[in-house]
Design an enzyme around this catalytic site. Structure first.
Site, PDB file in Angstrom:
ATOM      1  N   GLN A  98       3.831 -15.802 -31.453  1.00  0.00           N
ATOM      2  CA  GLN A  98       4.374 -16.869 -31.541  1.00  0.00           C
ATOM      3  C   GLN A  98       3.710 -17.783 -32.188  1.00  0.00           C
ATOM      4  OE1 GLN A  98       7.553 -16.421 -31.831  1.00  0.00           O
ATOM      5  NE2 GLN A  98       8.349 -18.724 -32.475  1.00  0.00           N
ATOM      6  N   LEU A 152      -2.718  15.089 -15.345  1.00  0.00           N
ATOM      7  CA  LEU A 152      -1.212  14.623 -14.736  1.00  0.00           C
ATOM      8  C   LEU A 152      -0.126  14.906 -15.397  1.00  0.00           C
ATOM      9  CD1 LEU A 152      -0.987  13.895 -11.159  1.00  0.00           C
ATOM     10  CD2 LEU A 152      -0.398  11.853 -12.094  1.00  0.00           C
ATOM     11  N   GLY A 165       3.878 -17.211 -38.917  1.00  0.00           N
ATOM     12  CA  GLY A 165       3.361 -16.097 -40.056  1.00  0.00           C
ATOM     13  C   GLY A 165       2.539 -15.222 -39.387  1.00  0.00           C
ATOM     14  N   THR A 187       4.684   3.579 -14.031  1.00  0.00           N
ATOM     15  CA  THR A 187       4.980   2.714 -14.690  1.00  0.00           C
ATOM     16  C   THR A 187       4.521   1.025 -13.619  1.00  0.00           C
ATOM     17  OG1 THR A 187       7.264   3.222 -13.957  1.00  0.00           O
ATOM     18  CG2 THR A 187       6.043   4.329 -16.188  1.00  0.00           C
ATOM     19  N   GLU A 228      -0.826   4.369 -15.906  1.00  0.00           N
ATOM     20  CA  GLU A 228      -1.578   4.688 -15.157  1.00  0.00           C
ATOM     21  C   GLU A 228      -0.342   4.098 -13.750  1.00  0.00           C
ATOM     22  OE1 GLU A 228      -5.431   4.391 -14.005  1.00  0.00           O
ATOM     23  OE2 GLU A 228      -6.334   5.565 -15.846  1.00  0.00           O
TER      24      GLU A 228
HETATM   25  N1  CAA Z   1      -2.617   5.748  -2.810  1.00  0.00           N
HETATM   26  C1  CAA Z   1      -2.912   7.825  -2.014  1.00  0.00           C
HETATM   27  N2  CAA Z   1      -2.093   8.614  -1.558  1.00  0.00           N
HETATM   28  C2  CAA Z   1      -0.536   8.222  -1.915  1.00  0.00           C
HETATM   29  C3  CAA Z   1      -0.220   6.941  -2.326  1.00  0.00           C
HETATM   30  C4  CAA Z   1      -1.175   6.654  -3.048  1.00  0.00           C
HETATM   31  N3  CAA Z   1      -0.897   5.292  -4.008  1.00  0.00           N
HETATM   32  N4  CAA Z   1       1.059   7.213  -3.603  1.00  0.00           N
HETATM   33  C5  CAA Z   1       1.830   8.737  -2.839  1.00  0.00           C
HETATM   34  N5  CAA Z   1       0.555   9.281  -1.730  1.00  0.00           N
HETATM   35  C6  CAA Z   1       0.522  10.035  -1.056  1.00  0.00           C
HETATM   36  C7  CAA Z   1       1.664   9.554   0.304  1.00  0.00           C
HETATM   37  O1  CAA Z   1       1.255   9.241   1.007  1.00  0.00           O
HETATM   38  C8  CAA Z   1       2.301  11.317   0.482  1.00  0.00           C
HETATM   39  O2  CAA Z   1       1.082  11.684   1.007  1.00  0.00           O
HETATM   40  P1  CAA Z   1       1.923  12.717   2.943  1.00  0.00           P
HETATM   41  O3  CAA Z   1       2.493  13.481   2.195  1.00  0.00           O
HETATM   42  O4  CAA Z   1       0.889  13.763   3.278  1.00  0.00           O
HETATM   43  O5  CAA Z   1       2.494  11.409   3.366  1.00  0.00           O
HETATM   44  C9  CAA Z   1       2.225  12.023  -0.774  1.00  0.00           C
HETATM   45  O6  CAA Z   1       0.945  11.477  -1.404  1.00  0.00           O
HETATM   46  C10 CAA Z   1       3.515  11.881  -1.568  1.00  0.00           C
HETATM   47  O7  CAA Z   1       3.994  10.776  -1.560  1.00  0.00           O
HETATM   48  P2  CAA Z   1       5.659  10.442  -1.739  1.00  0.00           P
HETATM   49  O8  CAA Z   1       6.238  11.115  -0.481  1.00  0.00           O
HETATM   50  O9  CAA Z   1       5.288   8.766  -2.197  1.00  0.00           O
HETATM   51  O10 CAA Z   1       6.257  11.197  -3.030  1.00  0.00           O
HETATM   52  P3  CAA Z   1       7.187  10.732  -4.258  1.00  0.00           P
HETATM   53  O11 CAA Z   1       7.190  11.398  -4.824  1.00  0.00           O
HETATM   54  O12 CAA Z   1       8.368  10.029  -2.912  1.00  0.00           O
HETATM   55  O13 CAA Z   1       6.525   9.354  -4.493  1.00  0.00           O
HETATM   56  C11 CAA Z   1       4.755   8.697  -5.875  1.00  0.00           C
HETATM   57  C12 CAA Z   1       4.894   9.647  -5.521  1.00  0.00           C
HETATM   58  C13 CAA Z   1       4.735   7.330  -5.381  1.00  0.00           C
HETATM   59  C14 CAA Z   1       6.006   8.120  -7.160  1.00  0.00           C
HETATM   60  C15 CAA Z   1       3.741   9.124  -7.118  1.00  0.00           C
HETATM   61  O14 CAA Z   1       3.888  10.230  -8.215  1.00  0.00           O
HETATM   62  C16 CAA Z   1       3.433   7.890  -8.486  1.00  0.00           C
HETATM   63  O15 CAA Z   1       1.925   7.633  -8.644  1.00  0.00           O
HETATM   64  N6  CAA Z   1       3.796   8.352  -9.297  1.00  0.00           N
HETATM   65  C17 CAA Z   1       3.253   7.475 -10.757  1.00  0.00           C
HETATM   66  C18 CAA Z   1       2.243   8.792 -11.384  1.00  0.00           C
HETATM   67  C19 CAA Z   1       1.443   7.732 -11.942  1.00  0.00           C
HETATM   68  O16 CAA Z   1       0.977   6.978 -12.262  1.00  0.00           O
HETATM   69  N7  CAA Z   1       0.573   8.306 -13.152  1.00  0.00           N
HETATM   70  C20 CAA Z   1       0.148   8.170 -14.047  1.00  0.00           C
HETATM   71  C21 CAA Z   1      -0.421   9.566 -15.230  1.00  0.00           C
HETATM   72  S1  CAA Z   1      -2.218   9.810 -15.530  1.00  0.00           S
HETATM   73  C22 CAA Z   1      -2.596   8.540 -16.358  1.00  0.00           C
HETATM   74  O17 CAA Z   1      -1.756   7.384 -17.243  1.00  0.00           O
HETATM   75  C23 CAA Z   1      -4.020   8.547 -16.931  1.00  0.00           C
HETATM   76  C24 CAA Z   1      -4.638   8.214 -18.630  1.00  0.00           C
HETATM   77  O18 CAA Z   1      -4.289   8.798 -19.158  1.00  0.00           O
HETATM   78  C25 CAA Z   1      -4.386   6.278 -18.508  1.00  0.00           C
END
Ligand code: CAA
Length: 389
Positions: free
Chosen positions: A346, A135, A350, A375, A373
């Site tokens: 802590q 992602l 050492g 922040t 996953e």
């Molecule tokens: N569960 C289900 N649906 C969700 C959701 C959730 N937790 N969060 C958002 N959505 C849906 C919303 O309902 C919306 O759907 P609709 O358009 O149908 O209403 C759509 O997603 C868009 O959401 P927003 O309008 O809220 O979008 P936004 O841009 O304002 O916010 C966000 C979205 C919550 C910030 C999202 O971008 C996010 O979670 N960002 C973090 C990304 C992330 O977790 N990355 C991790 C990378 S993977 C990783 O780390 C794996 C690894 O290798 C260990």
């Protein structure tokens, strides 16, 4: 507005015989097989392929997948119990397990077609192959809707171009779930998730990241240059990719919360033991109130984190909404992990600052649980939105 403290109602925290057996099996494997060689793996930034094979043989790679597709058919509570025990020793091993289970296998089982499950899920669940979830991008971390990777619709296939960053299992995976934009005018509703196989033309693995923590886990950037992906490898309907990523990450966050809990609990176990062995001012340091208070506070916060993690897992198992619970569990457990590992260093003084005593690695490993996953800031955003939903 209904206040949500009622979510605890009806939750049963009793663990069954099966749960305890899973916990014990994970603990035995972690203590007997992961612990030896852990300093070398952290130093050399390599995960031993033999251990990966063992994790498959022992059933840790597809714990919640139905036996029909080669998995263990277990519940989420079993999964978090195993994650906690593995993470007490080796967070590099547990992140491989977590991504494969809760992002890749769960995503395929919940949303894939029967053909996709037969072709990919069965091998992923048995540990024969490993999966990655792609992602994040150089310019799309928290702001995950801003996907620059494109999946151009060419009729019976997609043409994928772009770069993914910080991909866990990036080097060792055979199958990648790649999130890419197909219809930019539709914004996040134009995004797709495609199953892309390593080795396909135009798919290149970039450099391995030299990380602060979870150093033995394999994190790479991945590059896609005109990679042809057959249409049958799209997960769900056209434009379902962002929903797919968010829904999958909700469960992933329970796995990382359990990892954070395990890191904290592992550091606590080592600190408790050390405090009874190390003497200062004529008595074991445990008998000094300064150390007792630290351990008491660590135990309390770890138990609180455990309750949040189990609650999120139970809600998922009971088919209830777990979005908020998963975000709370990850937010709290990752902060506890960072704080408790710092306290563990802590307490060790050492000795805590050198590698043989393990707690300095745990402190480095803990940091990522506040970042990947989603922040801690993103978890707060998710929780706040759920409060008024
Ligand atoms: N569960 C289900 N649906 C969700 C959701 C959730 N937790 N969060 C958002 N959505 C849906 C919303 O309902 C919306 O759907 P609709 O358009 O149908 O209403 C759509 O997603 C868009 O959401 P927003 O309008 O809220 O979008 P936004 O841009 O304002 O916010 C966000 C979205 C919550 C910030 C999202 O971008 C996010 O979670 N960002 C973090 C990304 C992330 O977790 N990355 C991790 C990378 S993977 C990783 O780390 C794996 C690894 O290798 C260990």
């Amino acid at each position: 507005m209904a206040f949500k403290d009622t979510l605890l109602e009806g939750l049963n925290f009793n663990l069954s015989e099966e749960h305890l057996a899973v916990k014990e099996a994970a603990r035995d494997f972690a203590q007997n097989e992961l612990l030896p060689g852990i300093l070398e793996r952290d130093n050399e930034q390599k995960f031993d392929p033999k251990l990966l094979k063992r994790m498959g043989e022992l059933g840790f790679m597809g714990m919640m997948v139905s036996p029909e597709y080669g998995g263990g058919g277990m519940d989420t509570v079993s999964y978090v119990l195993a994650m906690e025990e593995l993470s007490k020793v080796d967070a590099s091993a547990s992140v491989i397990v977590s991504v494969n289970n809760s992002l890749v296998c769960y995503g395929l089982e919940a949303y894939g077609t029967e053909e996709q499950k037969q072709k990919y899920l069965t091998r992923l669940a048995s540990g024969e192959i490993v999966g990655a979830f792609c992602l994040s991008e150089p310019e799309a971390g928290s702001d995950a809707t801003s996907q620059h990777t494109t999946a151009e619709d060419k009729g019976d296939y997609y043409l994928v171009n772009g770069t993914k960053n910080w991909i866990t299992n990036g080097g060792i995976s055979s199958v990648c779930l790649v999130i890419a934009q197909t219809h930019p005018e539709l914004k996040h509703k134009g995004i797709n998730c495609l199953i892309v196989e390593k080795g396909w033309n135009g798919f290149a693995v970039g450099k391995k990241e030299d990380k602060m923590g979870i150093r033995a886990s394999d994190t790479h950037s991945l590059m896609f240059s005109d990679v042809k992906v057959p249409k049958e490898n799209r997960i769900g309907a056209d434009g379902f990719g962002f929903k797919f990523a968010m829904s999958t990450l909700n469960g992933g966050r329970i796995g990382i919360a359990a990892q954070a809990l395990g890191i904290a609990a592992g550091a606590f176990e080592l600190s408790l033991k050390y405090s009874q062995e190390r003497k200062a001012f004529g008595k074991p340091i445990f008998e000094h109130q300064a150390i007792q208070f630290k351990l008491a506070e660590m135990a309390t916060k770890i138990e609180a984190a455990r309750l949040l993690v189990y609650k999120a897992a139970r809600l998922k198992d009971e088919g209830k909404d777990y979005v908020e619970a998963a975000a709370m569990a990850k937010l709290f457990a990752s902060d506890v992990a960072m704080w408790a590992t710092t306290e563990a260093v802590q307490i060790h003084g050492g000795y805590g600052y050198v590698k043989e005593y393990h707690v300095e690695r745990m402190m480095r490993d803990a940091k990522i649980t506040q970042i990947y996953e989603g922040t801690s800031e993103i978890q707060k955003l998710v929780i706040a939105r759920e409060l008024i939903r």
